[in-house]
Design a protein around this motif. Structure first.
Motif, PDB file in Angstrom:
ATOM      1  N   LYS A 188      15.811  -3.258  -8.029  1.00  0.00           N
ATOM      2  CA  LYS A 188      15.613  -3.346  -9.484  1.00  0.00           C
ATOM      3  C   LYS A 188      14.446  -2.458  -9.930  1.00  0.00           C
ATOM      4  CE  LYS A 188      17.675  -7.929  -9.597  1.00  0.00           C
ATOM      5  NZ  LYS A 188      17.496  -9.359  -9.902  1.00  0.00           N
ATOM      6  N   GLU A 189      13.432  -3.037 -10.574  1.00  0.00           N
ATOM      7  CA  GLU A 189      12.345  -2.220 -11.132  1.00  0.00           C
ATOM      8  C   GLU A 189      11.518  -1.517 -10.068  1.00  0.00           C
ATOM      9  OE1 GLU A 189      10.547  -6.477 -11.192  1.00  0.00           O
ATOM     10  OE2 GLU A 189      12.533  -5.527 -11.255  1.00  0.00           O
ATOM     11  N   TYR A 190      11.670  -1.929  -8.807  1.00  0.00           N
ATOM     12  CA  TYR A 190      10.918  -1.314  -7.714  1.00  0.00           C
ATOM     13  C   TYR A 190      11.708  -0.190  -7.031  1.00  0.00           C
ATOM     14  CZ  TYR A 190       8.154  -5.554  -8.285  1.00  0.00           C
ATOM     15  OH  TYR A 190       7.387  -6.569  -8.802  1.00  0.00           O
ATOM     16  N   LYS A 240       7.446  -2.630  -3.860  1.00  0.00           N
ATOM     17  CA  LYS A 240       7.713  -4.051  -4.109  1.00  0.00           C
ATOM     18  C   LYS A 240       6.726  -4.973  -3.393  1.00  0.00           C
ATOM     19  CE  LYS A 240      11.426  -7.488  -3.962  1.00  0.00           C
ATOM     20  NZ  LYS A 240      12.857  -7.750  -3.630  1.00  0.00           N
ATOM     21  N   ASN A 241       6.405  -4.635  -2.142  1.00  0.00           N
ATOM     22  CA  ASN A 241       5.618  -5.552  -1.311  1.00  0.00           C
ATOM     23  C   ASN A 241       4.247  -5.023  -0.908  1.00  0.00           C
ATOM     24  OD1 ASN A 241       7.799  -7.506  -1.124  1.00  0.00           O
ATOM     25  ND2 ASN A 241       8.830  -6.000   0.178  1.00  0.00           N
ATOM     26  N   GLY A 242       3.938  -3.787  -1.310  1.00  0.00           N
ATOM     27  CA  GLY A 242       2.625  -3.227  -1.009  1.00  0.00           C
ATOM     28  C   GLY A 242       2.508  -2.621   0.369  1.00  0.00           C
ATOM     29  N   LYS A 243       3.593  -2.662   1.143  1.00  0.00           N
ATOM     30  CA  LYS A 243       3.570  -2.041   2.468  1.00  0.00           C
ATOM     31  C   LYS A 243       4.993  -1.646   2.852  1.00  0.00           C
ATOM     32  CE  LYS A 243       3.797  -6.518   4.837  1.00  0.00           C
ATOM     33  NZ  LYS A 243       3.155  -7.386   5.847  1.00  0.00           N
ATOM     34  N   GLN A 244       5.076  -0.713   3.807  1.00  0.00           N
ATOM     35  CA  GLN A 244       6.382  -0.212   4.229  1.00  0.00           C
ATOM     36  C   GLN A 244       6.934  -1.086   5.354  1.00  0.00           C
ATOM     37  OE1 GLN A 244       4.898   3.649   4.947  1.00  0.00           O
ATOM     38  NE2 GLN A 244       5.645   4.507   3.042  1.00  0.00           N
ATOM     39  N   ASN A 245       8.029  -1.765   5.060  1.00  0.00           N
ATOM     40  CA  ASN A 245       8.693  -2.588   6.053  1.00  0.00           C
ATOM     41  C   ASN A 245       9.902  -1.815   6.576  1.00  0.00           C
ATOM     42  OD1 ASN A 245      10.411  -4.525   7.364  1.00  0.00           O
ATOM     43  ND2 ASN A 245       9.286  -6.166   6.318  1.00  0.00           N
ATOM     44  N   PHE A 246       9.743  -1.162   7.726  1.00  0.00           N
ATOM     45  CA  PHE A 246      10.781  -0.272   8.240  1.00  0.00           C
ATOM     46  C   PHE A 246      12.066  -1.022   8.570  1.00  0.00           C
ATOM     47  CE2 PHE A 246       6.974   2.207   8.789  1.00  0.00           C
ATOM     48  CZ  PHE A 246       7.390   3.515   8.598  1.00  0.00           C
ATOM     49  N   ILE A 247      11.939  -2.210   9.107  1.00  0.00           N
ATOM     50  CA  ILE A 247      13.127  -2.968   9.506  1.00  0.00           C
ATOM     51  C   ILE A 247      13.931  -3.385   8.282  1.00  0.00           C
ATOM     52  CG2 ILE A 247      13.951  -5.081  10.605  1.00  0.00           C
ATOM     53  CD1 ILE A 247      11.560  -4.873  12.506  1.00  0.00           C
ATOM     54  N   ARG A 248      13.243  -3.954   7.279  1.00  0.00           N
ATOM     55  CA  ARG A 248      13.963  -4.381   6.083  1.00  0.00           C
ATOM     56  C   ARG A 248      14.552  -3.180   5.343  1.00  0.00           C
ATOM     57  NH1 ARG A 248      10.197  -7.108   3.047  1.00  0.00           N
ATOM     58  NH2 ARG A 248      10.650  -9.090   4.064  1.00  0.00           N
TER      59      ARG A 248
END
Length: 276
Positions: A188-190, A240-248
């Protein structure tokens, strides 16, 4: 026009912008559209202008870029005319035109960013800064815009110019993000491919057809850009979460591509357009 959603410039300023839905064209329009767009590109994080390779994401971008360059060259070769003349609009630092030149194309490129033009010059590619600087009457067999159409102010005028620069049997090749994709709806907005306000327009497949049919053009082929879903998801995770989540990010990119096998709504699409 109705409000689709509100988002913000995550790359540079943090300013908020609205995306308005045009129901006739089925596209989104960034509101407001700043007068001084140039300042929104003044970031070391804008890879297409700087060739940055500092972060892991930068390095991933360039790895995928190498594959995409081969794929793009193969695509334009299938539409080559007798003269192999090509215009690349929004040429960035010139890598695509370097490949095309080595493959026998007579190249011309447009790039408004001063730093990017200097980088291209170091690679032996001289770029113009504006479509209006092209010689009067010059025509091209292929015109490419790789993630560029969404950046162009005064869209109708720009489309008219591009069509006018094509030879009678010429081909337009346009790659843009698709706001109807699964990853766009998930984030969405992110969603990083909204990239306001640098992206002034946000296209669907219907909107591309509707825009170009007015100029006597027809869509003859669409081609997915599979890697975009993963790269965009990785950036979107950070927003969205402030960090890069490679798995997600990998999972969301995978789901987006899998769902698009049926819906055809890939994260980004290449459109091949010719005269009717």
């Amino acid at each position: 026009m109705k409000l689709y959603l509100e988002t913000k410039d995550y790359t540079l300023t943090g300013e908020s912008f609205k995306l308005l839905h045009d129901p006739v064209l089925d596209m989104l329009i960034t509101e407001p559209q700043p007068d001084n767009l140039g300042r929104y590109y003044e970031s070391e994080d804008y890879i297409s202008h700087t060739d940055a390779k500092k972060s892991l994401v930068d390095k991933m971008y360039h790895t995928v870029k190498g594959y995409n360059l081969k794929s793009k060259l193969s695509l334009i070769n299938s539409y080559a005319g007798t003269d192999k003349t090509i215009l690349d609009v929004g040429a960035g630092t010139g890598d695509f035109l370097v490949r095309a030149k080595h493959d026998g194309w007579k190249i011309t490129g447009i790039e408004p960013n001063d730093l990017a033009r200097l980088k291209a010059e170091e690679k032996g590619v001289m770029l113009l800064d504006d479509l209006n600087t092209l010689p009067i009457g010059q025509k091209f067999e292929v015109i490419t815009l790789w993630h560029v159409l969404e950046h162009l102010p005064d869209l109708e005028s720009q489309v008219s110019k591009l069509v006018g620069l094509l030879t009678e049997s010429g081909t337009l090749v346009i790659a843009v993000p698709n706001f109807k994709s699964y990853d766009a709806k998930y984030y969405k907005e992110y969603w990083a491919a909204f990239d306001v306000p640098r992206h002034l327009w946000h296209f669907s497949q219907k909107s591309i057809q509707n825009i170009f049919v007015k100029y006597g053009m027809k869509l003859v082929r669409t081609k997915p850009m599979f890697f975009d879903a993963f790269y965009v998801a990785l950036l979107s995770e950070k927003y969205k979460n402030g960090k890069q989540n490679f798995i997600r990010a990998f999972l969301i990119g995978l789901i987006s591509n899998f769902r698009a096998l049926r819906s055809k709504e890939y994260s980004s699409l290449i459109y091949v357009i010719k005269r009717r």
